[in-house]
Each structure stands twice: as structure tokens, then as C-alpha cells.
Design a protein around this motif. Structure first.
Motif, PDB file in Angstrom:
ATOM      1  N   UNK A 218       0.759  -1.242   0.000  1.00  0.00           N
ATOM      2  CA  UNK A 218       0.000   0.000   0.000  1.00  0.00           C
ATOM      3  C   UNK A 218       0.788   1.288   0.000  1.00  0.00           C
ATOM      4  N   UNK A 219       2.105   1.224  -0.133  1.00  0.00           N
ATOM      5  CA  UNK A 219       2.923   2.432  -0.131  1.00  0.00           C
ATOM      6  C   UNK A 219       3.187   2.944  -1.540  1.00  0.00           C
ATOM      7  N   UNK A 236      14.777   4.758   0.105  1.00  0.00           N
ATOM      8  CA  UNK A 236      13.416   5.038  -0.343  1.00  0.00           C
ATOM      9  C   UNK A 236      12.670   5.877   0.690  1.00  0.00           C
ATOM     10  N   UNK A 237      11.918   6.844   0.190  1.00  0.00           N
ATOM     11  CA  UNK A 237      10.967   7.580   1.032  1.00  0.00           C
ATOM     12  C   UNK A 237       9.580   7.265   0.498  1.00  0.00           C
ATOM     13  N   UNK A 238       8.696   6.712   1.352  1.00  0.00           N
ATOM     14  CA  UNK A 238       7.395   6.215   0.902  1.00  0.00           C
ATOM     15  C   UNK A 238       6.270   6.813   1.752  1.00  0.00           C
ATOM     16  N   UNK A 239       5.063   6.805   1.215  1.00  0.00           N
ATOM     17  CA  UNK A 239       3.892   7.252   1.977  1.00  0.00           C
ATOM     18  C   UNK A 239       2.757   6.254   1.766  1.00  0.00           C
ATOM     19  N   UNK A 240       1.874   6.193   2.753  1.00  0.00           N
ATOM     20  CA  UNK A 240       0.695   5.333   2.690  1.00  0.00           C
ATOM     21  C   UNK A 240      -0.435   5.990   3.464  1.00  0.00           C
ATOM     22  N   UNK A 241      -1.668   5.823   3.001  1.00  0.00           N
ATOM     23  CA  UNK A 241      -2.831   6.314   3.732  1.00  0.00           C
ATOM     24  C   UNK A 241      -3.119   5.385   4.899  1.00  0.00           C
ATOM     25  N   UNK A 252      -1.769  10.422   6.500  1.00  0.00           N
ATOM     26  CA  UNK A 252      -0.736   9.654   5.819  1.00  0.00           C
ATOM     27  C   UNK A 252       0.375   9.276   6.787  1.00  0.00           C
ATOM     28  N   UNK A 253       0.994   8.147   6.517  1.00  0.00           N
ATOM     29  CA  UNK A 253       2.174   7.756   7.276  1.00  0.00           C
ATOM     30  C   UNK A 253       3.354   7.720   6.313  1.00  0.00           C
ATOM     31  N   UNK A 254       4.460   8.270   6.767  1.00  0.00           N
ATOM     32  CA  UNK A 254       5.677   8.283   5.953  1.00  0.00           C
ATOM     33  C   UNK A 254       6.591   7.164   6.419  1.00  0.00           C
ATOM     34  N   UNK A 255       7.254   6.522   5.482  1.00  0.00           N
ATOM     35  CA  UNK A 255       8.161   5.416   5.789  1.00  0.00           C
ATOM     36  C   UNK A 255       9.509   5.654   5.125  1.00  0.00           C
ATOM     37  N   UNK A 283       6.844  11.620  13.400  1.00  0.00           N
ATOM     38  CA  UNK A 283       5.600  10.908  13.130  1.00  0.00           C
ATOM     39  C   UNK A 283       5.789   9.791  12.109  1.00  0.00           C
ATOM     40  N   UNK A 284       6.965   9.713  11.501  1.00  0.00           N
ATOM     41  CA  UNK A 284       7.220   8.732  10.446  1.00  0.00           C
ATOM     42  C   UNK A 284       7.648   7.387  11.031  1.00  0.00           C
ATOM     43  N   UNK A 285       7.654   6.366  10.170  1.00  0.00           N
ATOM     44  CA  UNK A 285       8.178   5.050  10.513  1.00  0.00           C
ATOM     45  C   UNK A 285       9.474   4.832   9.743  1.00  0.00           C
TER      46      UNK A 285
END
Length: 317
Positions: A218-219, A236-241, A252-255, A283-285
Motif C-alpha cells: 500500500x505504499x 526510499x521515502x514512501x507514503x501510505x494512507x 498519511x504515514x511516511x516510511x 511521526x514517520x516510521x
């Protein structure tokens, strides 16, 4: 309501004993000898300050206990042991189902009254076919307490059967066990092959496989190969709802992801590369995806102290 409930596995024996002798399920972040009762309106800020957390995500999430109602179902993965699951039924509405126990050295001060328990004898395996949809999402349910009503049909069916026969076994099928073992063999062979491939000269690489795993979960990948000039380094910088996992979580969560083609062991340096970015984005993972067989003790310590999580390139993916 049905809730997924993460526990501190290092306290698992104490948690089991409390369920058996006190009919309570315990949760951490309770302050130990420092009063952090959920009945305190300022619990979130006080917990955040006491544990020197990077954000208020964990204490805010813990306030979900205030939503517990009589007969709610609590699903606890890896209880009574790894790869097993236990189901508990809440006794009374909050606040009557909640008790704060002072001076718990393990910080498991939060106690939830329960009236029914199923699976504590180890008779329900996480890999059972009835739980496959829930287990497929489990690795992304990182917060202590999350509503999982979308899996209610299968979970309620298992509990209904256990009410009729509490010793009923929900095992992984022999075929699934065989395929799982074969998958491990294939993964080990794939790891060896991937270490030999130069990513710049091939469309197939460990990096590409990591990207596919991330996208399949889902990212969306926003940036690649990012440096911050202070030692921070992510591939990698990724985001997911958030509501892709739970309709009750918004935004959104940032990974941040670091990828390593190590053999044997990955040390703390990889974690520190990610942590530089995490410090600026609390707030990111963050995760490290590696071909190594394990992480060093220092790497695990670094990750635990920062409250990050590590994803490993093995079946635990």
C-alpha cells in the motif's frame, strides 16, 4: 468491537500469569512507579514526557482502552508463544473494565478485566486458514491497540467454536506447513542469488524486490537515494494512507527505508542512517530491509530505543 492488541513479549510470562490468576490483561507504558493512569485527563502528555517519546502516537493510541465495552473482543498475537494467538472477552464497559496498578516494575500498570479466554493453551495458530486475512495485515499494525472489525466474521467463527470446545485446535494445515518450509528454502536460495546481482546492470535485484514488497503493502514511493549531509541516508521515502489498514486511522504515514545486501549480520549503522531522518520526522516510521540472516544486538537496541521497527527479508516479511 474487535481490537488487535500488541503486548511486550519480554513480559509475556507475567501477562499470562495475570490472565490466569487475576483475570486481567496487562498493557505497558504505565509509568512503573510513576502514576500514568488512563483516568488522568492529561495522560497523553504525561506519558509522552515521561518516556521521552518522539511523538504522542503511542499514548494517544493507548487511550483507545477508554472505548472498551462489555463483550468486546481482544485479539493478542504471539500469546501464549510466538505464532499463536489468544482471544479475550472484555468484562464490563470502561471505566469499570479498567484498573491502574501502581508500582509495577515492568511498567505493565494498565489492567483490563476479562471474563473469557480462548487460545491460552496454545491451540490456535496464527497461520490457520481462518486467520489468513488478519495475519496478512498484522505486520503493519504497529500501534498497541487497533480496531479490526473487518475481520470479525472469521474471528467470531473461531470464538464460537472455541466456546463449544475450548480445547479445539486451529492448526496450520500439513500442506501449508510443507509449503512454508519450502518457501524458506526458496527464499534462502533467492537471497544468495540476489547478493550476486549488480542492480545497475539488471532489471532484477534485491532493491527492486524490496520496492515491490513496499508497493504491494500500500505504499507509494516518493523519492529514492536521499541524503541529509549529517549521516542520514535512505534508499526510499514512501507514503501510505492510514485508513488503508483501519478506517479509524486517518492521514498519511511516511516510511523511510534503508536497503542492505549484507550477508550474516546487519549492524546498527544501517539503523542510524534511517534514524537521522526519523529524528526530523517523529511521526514517520523507519525500516531496514536486509539480506542478512539477523541484526546485531546493537542494531536491535538502537531500533528499540528509538521506537522504530525493523523489517527483515525473511518469512517475517
Amino acid at each position: 468491537m474487535i481490537y488487535n492488541f500488541r503486548i511486550d513479549r519480554s513480559c509475556r510470562e507475567d501477562i499470562i500469569n495475570r490472565i490466569k490468576t487475576e483475570k486481567t490483561l496487562s498493557q505497558g507504558w504505565g509509568g512503573g512507579d510513576y502514576n500514568l493512569s488512563l483516568e488522568d485527563e492529561d495522560f497523553v502528555n504525561r506519558c509522552y514526557e515521561h518516556y521521552k517519546l518522539n511523538s504522542t502516537r503511542i499514548p494517544t493510541n493507548l487511550t483507545r482502552i477508554r472505548e472498551f465495552k462489555d463483550n468486546d473482543i481482544i485479539v493478542v498475537p504471539h500469546l501464549p508463544e510466538d505464532r499463536k494467538v489468544t482471544f479475550l472477552i472484555v468484562d464490563e464497559d470502561y471505566p469499570n473494565c479498567y484498573e491502574y496498578v501502581k508500582n509495577d516494575k515492568t511498567h505493565q500498570n494498565h489492567r483490563i478485566k476479562i471474563k473469557e479466554v480462548y487460545g491460552l493453551e496454545g491451540n490456535v495458530e496464527i497461520y490457520n486458514e481462518k486467520l489468513v486475512n488478519w495475519y496478512g495485515k498484522l505486520q503493519w499494525m504497529r500501534l498497541p491497540i487497533l480496531p479490526i472489525d473487518k475481520f470479525s466474521k472469521d474471528i467470531n467463527e473461531i470464538i464460537d467454536n472455541l466456546r463449544k470446545n475450548p480445547s479445539l485446535k486451529f492448526k496450520m494445515t500439513e500442506l501449508d506447513e510443507y509449503l512454508l518450509n519450502k518457501k524458506d528454502e526458496l527464499v534462502n536460495k533467492l537471497k544468495e542469488d540476489l547478493r550476486k546481482i549488480n542492480a545497475s546492470n539488471s532489471a532484477l535485484s534485491f532493491e527492486k524486490i524490496c520496492e515491490k514488497i513496499i508497493k504491494d503493502n500500500g505504499y507509494e514511493i516518493k523519492r529514492r537515494n536521499v541524503y541529509d549531509k549529517t549521516g542520514g541516508d535512505i534508499d526510499l521515502e514512501c507514503i501510505r494512507n492510514r485508513n488503508d489498514i483501519s478506517p479509524f486511522e486517518s492521514g498519511e504515514v511516511k516510511l523511510f527505508v534503508q536497503i542492505k545486501k549484507h550477508k550474516g549480520e546487519t549492524d546498527e549503522y544501517a539503523v542510524k542512517q534511517v534514524s537521522k531522518f526519523m529524528d526530523k520526522n517523529p511521526e514517520a516510521d523507519g525500516c531496514v530491509m536486509t539480506l542478512a540472516d539477523k541484526f546485531s544486538d546493537n542494531a536491535i537496541k538502537e531500533a528499540n530505543e528509538k521506537k522504530y521497527f525493523i523489517i527483515k527479508w525473511k518469512r517475517s516479511m
